[in-house]
Design a protein around this motif. Structure first.
Motif, short mmCIF file in Angstrom:
data_model
loop_
_atom_site.label_atom_id
_atom_site.label_comp_id
_atom_site.label_asym_id
_atom_site.label_seq_id
_atom_site.Cartn_x
_atom_site.Cartn_y
_atom_site.Cartn_z
N MET A 142 0.82 -1.20 0.00
CA MET A 142 0.00 0.00 0.00
C MET A 142 0.86 1.27 0.00
O MET A 142 0.52 2.27 -0.64
CB MET A 142 -0.91 -0.01 1.23
CG MET A 142 -1.87 1.17 1.30
SD MET A 142 -3.05 1.00 2.66
CE MET A 142 -1.95 1.08 4.07
N GLN A 146 0.94 5.20 -1.77
CA GLN A 146 0.64 6.36 -0.93
C GLN A 146 1.80 7.34 -0.81
O GLN A 146 1.63 8.55 -0.98
CB GLN A 146 0.23 5.89 0.47
CG GLN A 146 -1.12 5.17 0.49
CD GLN A 146 -1.48 4.72 1.89
OE1 GLN A 146 -0.65 4.16 2.60
NE2 GLN A 146 -2.72 4.94 2.28
N ARG A 256 -13.10 0.57 3.21
CA ARG A 256 -11.73 0.21 2.89
C ARG A 256 -10.81 0.61 4.02
O ARG A 256 -11.16 1.46 4.85
CB ARG A 256 -11.29 0.89 1.58
CG ARG A 256 -12.07 0.45 0.36
CD ARG A 256 -11.65 1.26 -0.85
NE ARG A 256 -10.28 0.95 -1.24
CZ ARG A 256 -9.95 0.18 -2.27
NH1 ARG A 256 -10.91 -0.35 -3.02
NH2 ARG A 256 -8.70 -0.05 -2.57
N THR A 258 -8.07 2.22 3.72
CA THR A 258 -7.28 3.41 3.38
C THR A 258 -8.17 4.64 3.48
O THR A 258 -9.31 4.63 3.03
CB THR A 258 -6.73 3.32 1.94
OG1 THR A 258 -7.82 3.16 1.03
CG2 THR A 258 -5.77 2.14 1.81
N TRP A 259 -7.66 5.70 4.09
CA TRP A 259 -8.45 6.91 4.26
C TRP A 259 -8.89 7.45 2.91
O TRP A 259 -10.05 7.77 2.70
CB TRP A 259 -7.64 7.98 4.98
CG TRP A 259 -7.25 7.65 6.37
CD1 TRP A 259 -7.59 6.53 7.08
CD2 TRP A 259 -6.45 8.44 7.24
NE1 TRP A 259 -7.05 6.57 8.33
CE2 TRP A 259 -6.33 7.73 8.46
CE3 TRP A 259 -5.80 9.67 7.11
CZ2 TRP A 259 -5.61 8.23 9.54
CZ3 TRP A 259 -5.09 10.16 8.19
CH2 TRP A 259 -5.00 9.45 9.38
N ASN A 380 -7.99 4.11 8.89
CA ASN A 380 -7.36 3.00 8.19
C ASN A 380 -6.90 1.88 9.09
O ASN A 380 -6.31 0.91 8.63
CB ASN A 380 -6.16 3.51 7.37
CG ASN A 380 -5.03 4.03 8.26
OD1 ASN A 380 -5.25 4.31 9.43
ND2 ASN A 380 -3.86 4.14 7.69
#
Length: 392
Positions: A142, A146, A256, A258-259, A380
Motif C-alpha cells: 500500500m 501512498q 476500505r 485506506t483513508w 485505516n
C-alpha cells in the motif's frame, strides 16, 4: 440486555509503566513493568496467567512502533500460556484486548495478559518524527501507492479536517477546544508529557503541520507501556477493587482500510458501529468518554458516531470547552489524551477509562462514573467501541 461478554469476562487488572517523552530505557523493561503491575493489580501471580496477547506484535511500522513482542514477554516473564495471539491485523488497536476477552469467554484461558508498548520517543530521537514506512529502501504494498503522493497520516488527517470545514462549517476556533481541554486535563496527570497551559490564541497561532492541521492537533510520540489482565467473571469476587465489565462491544469495519480510498473522507469506520443495539443503556447514560485522538479531528468523528451529537454537529458540540471538561456534561480524555498525555496508541484510553470506572483517577476523577464509552482507532486501522461499567 448486554454483551454476551458481560457475564463471562472482566478487566481484573491494569498496569502502566513510567511514561516519558524520551526515557532512554529498554522497551522490554518498560513492557515488563506494565505487565507485572497489571498481574499484581489483578491479585494474581505469573503462574496464574494462562494466556498472552499483544498489539502489534513483532511489527515495526516505524521506529519504536512496537516495544516488545509476544515472544519477548513470553520468554522474559516465563509465562506458560495455553493460548497466545499477537499481530497488527486485528479489530483495531484494542484488538489484543478483544482477542483476550473472546479467549476467556470461549474457555481457552482463565486469565489473559495483554499489552501495548511503544518507544517512538527514544527510537526516533530529537529529530523529525518518522512516519510509517519511513525506514529507507523502496516502499512496497500500500505504501508504494501512498508515499509518492504524500498520502501520509498528517496529510490525510488534514484532508479530513478540511473536508469537515467545507461540508459542515467546522472552524479552527471550535477544534481548539479539544487540545485546550486535554492540556488542562494533562496538568492533573503526573505522567503526562506536556502540561504547559494552552489557550485559543496559542492554538490558532501554532505552527502548521499540514494546513489546517497544527502541531496541537497531533499526538505526541513517547515511551511507555500499558497492560491489562482479562479474567473470568468469577474472579471479580477475589479482587480488592471493582472489576470492570464490558457492557457492549463493536468492531465493525465496512469501509476500505485506506483513508483516501474510503467512501467518505470526513468520517471513520466507527460510523458502522451498532454498539447501542447490544445494551439497554443509552447515550444519555454515559458519564465519561475516552475518545481516540491520534489527531484531534478523530474526536469529532467519535462524538458523532457514539451519538453524543448528530453527524456534522460536533464542532458546535465542543465549541464551549466546558462541555467536555471535568465537571462538564461529557468529560473526555481526562489523562490528557494523546495530544498532551502521550501517544500510547489506544491502550492509554482504555486504561484511563478503567481508572475512572474504579474511581481511582486521582486528581482528575469524574464524579460517579457508572458507564464509560471508549472509542479507539481511526480511518485505516479499524476501530473498537466499548461501553464499560463497574461489575455488579
Amino acid at each position: 440486555m448486554g454483551s454476551p461478554l458481560a457475564e463471562k469476562v472482566v478487566i481484573s487488572g491494569v498496569g502502566q509503566s513510567e511514561i516519558g517523552r524520551r526515557l532512554g530505557r529498554d522497551a522490554l523493561q518498560l513492557t515488563a513493568d506494565a505487565c507485572l503491575a497489571a498481574v499484581e493489580d489483578a491479585g494474581l501471580t505469573l503462574a496464574d496467567i494462562d494466556g498472552l496477547t499483544t498489539y502489534p506484535g513483532a511489527c515495526q511500522a516505524g521506529p519504536g512502533f512496537s516495544g516488545a513482542s509476544l515472544r519477548d514477554i513470553h520468554d522474559a516473564l516465563g509465562v506458560k500460556p495455553n493460548w497466545v495471539a499477537g499481530g497488527v491485523e486485528s479489530p483495531g488497536q484494542l484488538g489484543a484486548v478483544v482477542d483476550a476477552m473472546f479467549a476467556v469467554a470461549g474457555g481457552m484461558a482463565n486469565h489473559v495478559l495483554c499489552w501495548r508498548s511503544i518507544w517512538e520517543g527514544t527510537a526516533q530521537g530529537a529529530g523529525r518524527r518518522q512516519g510509517y514506512g519511513a525506514r529507507g529502501g523502496r516502499p512496497s504494498g500500500m505504501m508504494a501507492w501512498q508515499l509518492p503522493y504524500g498520502a501520509t497520516a498528517a496529510n490525510l488527517a488534514a484532508m479530513q479536517l478540511r473536508a469537515r470545514m467545507i461540508r459542515y462549517g467546522l472552524r479552527r476556533e471550535q477544534l481548539a477546544s479539544i487540545a485546550i481541554v486535554e492540556r488542562a486535563n494533562a496538568r492533573r496527570n503526573p505522567s503526562a508529557i506536556y502540561t504547559d497551559p494552552l489557550d485559543v490564541d496559542t492554538y490558532l497561532n501554532a505552527r502548521m503541520v499540514s494546513e489546517p492541521l497544527c502541531m496541537y492537533d497531533c499526538d505526541i510520540a513517547c515511551d511507555g507501556a500499558t497492560a491489562f489482565v482479562i479474567s473470568r467473571a468469577a474472579h471479580a469476587r477475589a479482587l480488592d477493587h471493582p472489576a470492570v465489565t464490558v457492557e457492549s462491544l463493536d468492531c465493525a469495519h465496512h469501509d476500505r482500510f485506506t483513508w483516501e480510498g474510503g467512501e467518505d473522507i470526513t468520517r471513520i469506520s466507527s460510523r458502522w458501529s451498532t454498539i447501542w443495539d447490544r445494551t439497554d443503556f443509552t447515550v444519555a447514560d454515559v458519564d465519561y468518554a475516552s475518545l481516540y485522538d491520534g489527531f484531534s479531528v478523530f474526536v469529532l468523528c467519535w462524538l458523532e458516531d457514539f451519538g453524543f451529537c448528530k453527524v456534522g454537529e460536533s464542532g458546535d458540540f465542543i465549541a464551549d470547552p466546558a462541555r467536555i471538561s471535568l465537571g462538564g456534561e461529557l468529560p473526555i480524555n481526562t489523562a490528557g489524551g494523546q495530544l498532551s498525555g502521550g501517544r500510547l496508541h489506544g491502550f492509554g484510553h482504555l486504561y484511563e477509562a478503567c481508572l475512572q470506572i474504579r474511581a481511582e483517577a486521582s486528581g482528575r476523577q469524574v464524579d460517579d462514573v457508572s458507564l464509560a464509552a471508549v472509542g479507539v482507532g481511526a480511518a485505516n486501522s479499524g476501530t473498537t467501541a466499548m461501553l464499560l461499567r463497574r461489575t455488579l
